[in-house]
Write a protein that holds these residues in place. Structure first.
Motif, mmCIF file in Angstrom:
data_model
loop_
_atom_site.group_PDB
_atom_site.id
_atom_site.type_symbol
_atom_site.label_atom_id
_atom_site.label_comp_id
_atom_site.label_asym_id
_atom_site.label_seq_id
_atom_site.Cartn_x
_atom_site.Cartn_y
_atom_site.Cartn_z
ATOM 1 N N GLY A 95 20.626 -1.905 -4.101
ATOM 2 C CA GLY A 95 20.512 -3.077 -4.961
ATOM 3 C C GLY A 95 19.566 -4.124 -4.406
ATOM 4 O O GLY A 95 19.563 -4.401 -3.220
ATOM 5 N N GLY A 146 19.473 -7.302 -5.491
ATOM 6 C CA GLY A 146 19.970 -8.653 -5.741
ATOM 7 C C GLY A 146 20.335 -9.406 -4.477
ATOM 8 O O GLY A 146 20.624 -10.592 -4.515
ATOM 9 N N GLY A 147 20.358 -8.715 -3.356
ATOM 10 C CA GLY A 147 20.657 -9.391 -2.103
ATOM 11 C C GLY A 147 21.549 -8.595 -1.173
ATOM 12 O O GLY A 147 21.326 -8.531 0.029
ATOM 13 N N ALA A 148 22.562 -7.948 -1.750
ATOM 14 C CA ALA A 148 23.559 -7.291 -0.898
ATOM 15 C C ALA A 148 23.157 -5.874 -0.494
ATOM 16 O O ALA A 148 23.636 -5.343 0.510
ATOM 17 N N LYS A 176 27.472 3.087 -6.831
ATOM 18 C CA LYS A 176 28.101 2.082 -7.698
ATOM 19 C C LYS A 176 28.252 2.641 -9.115
ATOM 20 O O LYS A 176 29.316 2.546 -9.723
ATOM 21 N N ASP A 182 19.801 -13.976 -13.259
ATOM 22 C CA ASP A 182 20.151 -15.368 -12.976
ATOM 23 C C ASP A 182 19.262 -15.966 -11.893
ATOM 24 O O ASP A 182 19.203 -17.191 -11.748
ATOM 25 N N GLU A 183 18.634 -15.110 -11.128
ATOM 26 C CA GLU A 183 17.693 -15.525 -10.074
ATOM 27 C C GLU A 183 17.755 -16.998 -9.671
ATOM 28 O O GLU A 183 16.833 -17.770 -9.933
ATOM 29 N N TYR A 219 23.988 -22.183 -9.820
ATOM 30 C CA TYR A 219 23.512 -21.159 -8.896
ATOM 31 C C TYR A 219 24.548 -20.070 -8.663
ATOM 32 O O TYR A 219 24.222 -18.881 -8.625
ATOM 33 N N GLY A 276 24.982 -16.470 -10.325
ATOM 34 C CA GLY A 276 24.292 -15.246 -9.933
ATOM 35 C C GLY A 276 25.217 -14.304 -9.193
ATOM 36 O O GLY A 276 24.982 -13.098 -9.133
ATOM 37 N N GLU A 293 28.225 -11.979 -8.817
ATOM 38 C CA GLU A 293 28.634 -11.125 -9.934
ATOM 39 C C GLU A 293 29.943 -11.530 -10.609
ATOM 40 O O GLU A 293 30.045 -11.480 -11.836
ATOM 41 N N ILE A 305 26.871 -4.199 -12.613
ATOM 42 C CA ILE A 305 25.951 -5.339 -12.584
ATOM 43 C C ILE A 305 24.801 -4.987 -11.657
ATOM 44 O O ILE A 305 25.027 -4.615 -10.507
ATOM 45 N N ASN A 354 20.683 -6.082 -10.477
ATOM 46 C CA ASN A 354 19.583 -7.032 -10.469
ATOM 47 C C ASN A 354 18.409 -6.489 -11.304
ATOM 48 O O ASN A 354 18.254 -5.277 -11.463
ATOM 49 N N THR A 400 16.284 -4.043 -9.318
ATOM 50 C CA THR A 400 16.958 -2.753 -9.127
ATOM 51 C C THR A 400 16.709 -1.875 -10.347
ATOM 52 O O THR A 400 16.351 -0.695 -10.226
ATOM 53 N N GLY A 454 30.222 -14.777 -1.526
ATOM 54 C CA GLY A 454 29.022 -14.752 -0.701
ATOM 55 C C GLY A 454 28.391 -16.106 -0.474
ATOM 56 O O GLY A 454 27.730 -16.317 0.542
ATOM 57 N N LEU A 455 28.607 -17.050 -1.383
ATOM 58 C CA LEU A 455 27.967 -18.354 -1.206
ATOM 59 C C LEU A 455 28.450 -19.017 0.086
ATOM 60 O O LEU A 455 27.670 -19.328 0.976
#
Ligand SMILES: Cc1cc2nc3c(=O)[nH]c(=O)nc-3n(C[C@H](O)[C@H](O)[C@H](O)COP(=O)(O)O)c2cc1C
Ligand code: SF4
Ligand code: FES
Lengths: 409, 147
Positions: A54, A56-58, A65, A84-85, A162, A165, A167, A200, A202, A205, A371-372
């Protein structure tokens, strides 16, 4: 290492307002191949063999998945494209959505076929409202060509948050709730949107998917490193002469990317947005991959003139504003960080503050719910590691100035 | 999670909540108490739920805003390109601070986080429109183009 444009090629070649130009450039061949010559399970196997993770970051393995959702016995399943970037310094998804919406739609159609989803959403951040009409038109055109079959693609817009984004917050937002993160497990592939299995992914992806299906997982797995396959889109900004979106093979050197963007007098680079890792100038040889550092691919460059404490202070201000407030370590922790950094910047800091920052960082990372909060302290810890002397000098300076004031008073 | 099942195909009434609030925001410039009560009644939700959503998102406002909402990006990449100077310039030009509305009701000024235009930093949104490459000079012209 030069750029390797696999994903971006179509962005330049097609007219985003005209589906036929996309078809002419080889578009929808992958979707046809998947539907006509592969079973959903074969599509998932191909994704697994490709090693796609992915974007999206992770970096969660994409095929694995999909398989989770595929194997669920629920009849109703959802697919969501995360557009949502919100990551600070990230704009590569915007670039793709604007210049090649069809690749995103093709990727979604293949994903929906593989996992068995009948309904799909594109969750578009409110800040990207100017992309809505183009996206809608693209979906309509693909639909009119009969290429979506029974798949229904809706576009849902955010409203400025923010955390949406993330999930689970994103799903709450689509459901018409406050965009707060949910407790997990259950994870979305088992129980997600409207309590149904949900995938979900990105934007980036998803646009990898048609390439993997069309050219085969073996071709794809040749790109990149052992654990990071393919190319990656990087959004480069800050102290560079040529900010923009660059596509590099995974495992490329950070320094090579900076050369392309024409960075000068680099002091440090933040890789992965506000919660990204800090790379000091001495480590620009670092390779960009899931094994090392990557995140969403936002690259923010800082030159020699920049003040580390100021940068981190602003970054903590960002997290404090964007924390959804649901769990205490993140909500209160971010607030305290802002307070401490405020003092450091103003010249009221003391050495004990650094220990408090470290302790608090660990509490936030261990105890936050999503994650935030878990990643917000990364720039604090990284700068304390690489630029501790700047913190200490500032504090010593402040103490000196305070003494001067006492003497002259 | 006391209420059961509002899922399925369309996702139930609740799914419409955010878009209804956004519509109200668009039409009236804000989401008034009366409008929230009305939406709550239409969807069969408690008013507190509607209020909870309306106050969560930064693009929604429960107090009146100007005809145009200016959102200047204050995130780090824009700051590296002198976003602060731009903010000061706009403040001076309009005579208002962030969070305020001009007395003629034309503009509201807000600060926002990264709007995904860092390659054109410093950047801002005026309503739905992105303006990048801002300078103290072109700011004046841009603001003038909104009536
Ligand atoms: C605070 C926070 C913000 C996030 N923002 C985004 C985002 O803007 N876009 C995105 O694709 N993923 C974002 N993610 C990651 C998503 O939660 C999720 O992992 C991702 O969409 C999964 O897609 P992928 O497997 O294709 O990467 C965010 C995560 C967190 C914790
Ligand atoms: S970590 Fe922060 S953003 Fe995530 S759930 Fe807790 S308060 Fe909300
Ligand atoms: S930081 Fe301002 S647009 Fe990204």
């Amino acid at each position: 290492m030069p750029e390797n444009r696999v994903l971006l090629k179509k962005c330049e070649a097609i007219d985003p307002g005209d589906v036929d130009s996309y078809v002419k450039a080889g578009g929808f061949k992958a979707l046809k191949k998947a539907r006509d010559r592969m079973s959903p399970v074969e599509v998932i196997e191909a994704l697994k063999a490709s090693g796609l993770r992915g974007r999206g970051g992770a970096g969660f393995p994409c095929g694995a998945k999909w398989e989770l959702a595929r194997n669920s016995r629920e009849k109703e399943k959802f697919l969501i494209c995360n557009a949502d970037e919100g990551e600070v310094g990230a704009f590569k998804d915007r670039y793709v959505l604007q210049n090649d919406p069809f690749s995103v739609i093709e990727g979604m159609a293949i994903a929906a076929y593989a996992v068995g989803a009948q309904e799909a959403y594109i969750y578009l951040r409110a800040e990207y409202h100017f992309l809505l009409e183009g996206l809608k038109r693209a979906v309509e055109q693909v639909k009119a060509k009969g290429l979506l079959k029974s798949l229904d693609i809706k576009i849902t817009e955010g409203a400025g948050a923010y955390v949406c984004g993330e999930e689970s917050a994103l799903m709450n937002s689509i459901e018409g709730r406050r965009g707060e993160a949910r407790c997990r497990p259950p994870y979305p592939p088992t129980r997600g949107l409207f309590e149904k299995p949900t995938i979900i992914n990105n934007v980036e992806t998803l646009i990898n998917v048609p390439h993997i299906i069309a050219k085969g997982p073996e071709w794809y797995a040749k790109l990149g490193t052992e654990k990071s396959k393919g190319t990656k889109l990087f959004s480069v900004s800050g102290d560079v002469r040529q900010p923009g979106v660059y596509e590099m093979e995974l495992g490329c050197k950070l320094g090579d990317l900076l050369t392309l963007a024409r960075a000068e007098n680099v002091k440090l680079v933040q890789v992965g947005g506000a919660s990204g890792r800090i790379v000091p100038h001495s480590m620009l040889d670092t390779r960009l991959s899931f094994e090392t550092i990557l995140g969403s691919g936002a690259i923010t460059v800082f030159n020699e003139s920049r003040d580390v404490i100021d940068i981190v202070s602003r970054t903590m201000g960002f997290f404090n504003k964007e924390s959804c407030g649901k769990c205490t370590p993140c909500r209160e922790g971010a607030e305290v960080m802002v307070e401490i950094f405020g003092r450091l910047v103003k010249g009221d800091g003391v050495h004990e503050d650094l220990e408090i920052l470290e302790d608090l960082s660990h509490v936030m990372m261990d105890a936050s719910m999503c994650g935030l909060g878990q990643t917000a302290p990364i720039p604090v810890l990284d700068t304390l590691k690489y630029f501790r002397s700047e913190y200490e000098n500032r504090i010593d300076q402040s103490a000196f100035l305070r003494r001067l004031k006492v003497i002259s008073a | 999670m006391a209420k059961k099942k509002e899922h399925s195909k369309a996702g139930g009434a609740r799914e419409a909540l955010l878009s209804m609030i956004k519509e109200e925001q668009l039409n009236s410039g804000y989401v008034a108490d009366k409008a929230m009560a009305e939406i709550a009644r239409t969807l069969g939700l408690p008013v507190s739920d509607v209020y909870g959503v309306a106050t969560f998102y930064s693009f929604l406002s429960t107090t009146p805003t100007g005809k145009h909402v200016i959102r200047v990006c204050e995130s780090v990449p824009c700051c590296l390109r002198d976003a602060e100077m731009i903010i000061a310039q706009i403040r001076g030009e309009l005579g208002i601070a962030p969070g305020e509305t001009t007395s003629d009701g034309r503009f509201s000024l807000e600060l926002t986080n990264c709007i995904g235009a860092c390659d054109q930093a410093p950047a801002m949104l005026v309503d739905d429109e992105v303006h990048g490459g801002l300078t103290p000079e072109n700011i004046v012209e841009i603001l003038r183009s909104y009536d």
